[in-house]
Design an enzyme around this catalytic site. Structure first.
Site, PDB file in Angstrom:
ATOM      1  CD  GLU A   1      37.470  36.244  40.337  1.00 20.89           C
ATOM      2  OE1 GLU A   1      36.857  37.114  41.018  1.00 20.89           O
ATOM      3  OE2 GLU A   1      38.610  35.822  40.656  1.00 20.89           O
ATOM      4  CD  GLU A   2      42.098  36.115  41.428  1.00 22.62           C
ATOM      5  OE1 GLU A   2      41.863  37.239  41.924  1.00 22.62           O
ATOM      6  OE2 GLU A   2      41.969  35.052  42.052  1.00 22.62           O
TER       7      GLU A   2
ATOM      8  CG  ASP B   1      41.946  34.154  36.694  1.00 18.32           C
ATOM      9  OD1 ASP B   1      40.966  33.529  37.123  1.00 18.32           O
ATOM     10  OD2 ASP B   1      42.040  35.393  36.777  1.00 18.32           O
TER      11      ASP B   1
END
Length: 440
Positions: free
Chosen positions: A167-168, A100
């Site tokens: 992931e962010e 991402d």
């Protein structure tokens, strides 16, 4: 081992510059593949997607894995991809890359800079950028997959390569696990990943045995009061004053209640209250980020936040029905990343042999977060390691040391790693580690 420090890296750089390059089949093979890899990198960089929306990215890289002979499953945990290659008896190794981008307008000036715009989950328009280097992670993942597919005669076991969404936001790893990552696919004995670093010269590797990244919690404190006219404060219960007391008292959590040798952070990142000069609001909102390593320390911090909020409200004379409401955003929790110590040291020795001792340095744990942690947390028998690959061009790094110039950080709109070096180093390290673990 030296720490990942500027002075140590500068000394290593001068030594490294004097060392002649040696022929190496793995390094040479990745170098020869670099024009194709850089095409992939530039495309990924110019076309980032927000967390949970990595549809184009996943499809592109899934197709690449299929061409290499992997058995590929898409839409795992949303947009996640799992690529499996079975190659006889042996250990199962999982290699992960995150996909991402971030809601940020790119200002790097690169000719292939992102101009992508999208809507956030809240419906707001935003630019999108790979400001954390996930595009280098994915391209390194592709390079590793190509090398391991071409070198099947050199290894035995099961290779599981995953592309993780979100992931962010700290959601992707958990989503893949909850979608059966360890039930539907071979469960790994080893898990590896790398992350680009904005504070180290390009091509340097940093590692931290044990805790490497922190628990990350987001906490909201809704402070209630009794509003009124600013000229008559005695008729009110001012939530701004109460919230200010809470902010001040929170500072004692780390300084007076946590062992000084046990790292912890409590930061109030946002204080929202009021709308006009002469109006005392009836509420305030505090937004906190809370960082720790161990689960016990995390519990002490979270319990302390609740206690302090309530205690300050009692001291201010707030009635029971106007007590502050403390909300822990559990869905956004990212657990601390723990690198299996013996395994990490073994991999570091391998990297030293391949890259030279001057390019491999033991780094300090940081208070950032990474949901790669969840793969080991789901089964602590897994040997796990995430390592850093420096991405700062050497000239820029040297200037920052000599002149004190500030370097762009991860998540900066100006962050542009020396992508070719990051990809080459990351792929070489991942491939070498996998071949070592799965050697016939």
């Amino acid at each position: 081992m030296r720490n990942f420090t500027k002075l140590g890296l500068m000394a290593a750089a001068s030594i490294l510059a004097a060392v002649p390059a040696q022929a190496d089949s793995l390094k040479d093979a990745i170098s020869a593949d670099m024009p194709s890899l850089m095409d992939i990198y530039r495309d990924l960089h110019a076309n980032p997607e927000l967390s949970g929306e990595e549809v184009r990215t996943a499809a592109k890289l899934a197709a690449e894995a299929r061409r290499l002979g992997f058995e590929v499953t898409e839409k795992v945990g949303g947009t996640g991809v799992v690529a499996v290659m079975e190659n006889g008896e042996g250990p199962t190794v999982m290699l992960r890359a995150d996909m991402d981008g971030l809601p940020l307008e790119e200002k790097t000036g690169l000719p292939f800079a992102s101009k992508v715009q999208a809507k956030t989950r809240q419906g707001n328009d935003t630019y999108v950028m790979h400001a954390c280097g996930h595009d280098t992670h994915m391209t390194g993942w592709v390079a590793t997959a190509r090398q391991l597919a071409a070198r099947k005669a050199e290894w035995s076991g099961t290779l599981v390569m995953i592309l993780q969404p979100a992931e962010e936001t700290g959601e992707g790893a958990l989503a893949m696990l909850e979608d059966g990552l360890y039930r539907r696919f071979p469960k790994p004995d080893y898990a590896l990943a790398f992350h680009d670093a904005a504070g180290a010269p390009a091509g340097y590797i940093g590692y931290a045995p044990g805790f490497a990244l922190a628990n990350v919690d987001s906490v909201d404190i809704h402070v209630k009061g009794v509003g009124g006219h600013g000229a008559y404060p005695h008729t009110t219960k001012d939530p701004v004053v109460l919230a200010s007391r809470i902010v001040g008292s929170l500072q004692t959590l780390v300084s007076r209640e946590i062992d000084p040798q046990d790292p912890a952070v409590v930061t109030v990142g946002s204080f929202q209250a009021g709308s006009k000069h002469n109006i005392i609001s009836d509420e305030a909102l505090l937004l906190l980020t809370v960082r720790s390593y161990g689960d016990d320390t995390r519990a002490k911090l979270l319990d302390g936040i609740k206690r302090i909020a309530r205690g300050e409200a009692i001291a201010a004379g707030m009635p029971e029905d106007r007590m502050p409401v403390v909300t822990l955003r559990e869905a956004e929790f990212t657990p601390a990343t723990y690198n299996s110590p013996e395994f990490s040291i073994e991999m570091a020795r391998l990297f030293e042999t391949r890259f030279g001792k001057d390019r491999v340095v033991q780094s300090k744990p940081v208070m950032g977060g990474e949901d790669f942690s969840r793969y080991r947390r789901a089964d602590e028998n897994i040997n796990s390691m995430i390592f850093w690959v420096g991405g700062v061009p050497m000239a820029d790094y040297q200037a920052s040391v000599a002149k004190g110039t500030k370097l762009p950080s991860l998540h900066s709109p100006f962050w542009a790693p020396e992508a070719e070096t990051v990809i080459q180093t990351g792929a070489e390290a991942l491939t070498a580690a996998t071949l070592h673990i799965m050697k016939k």
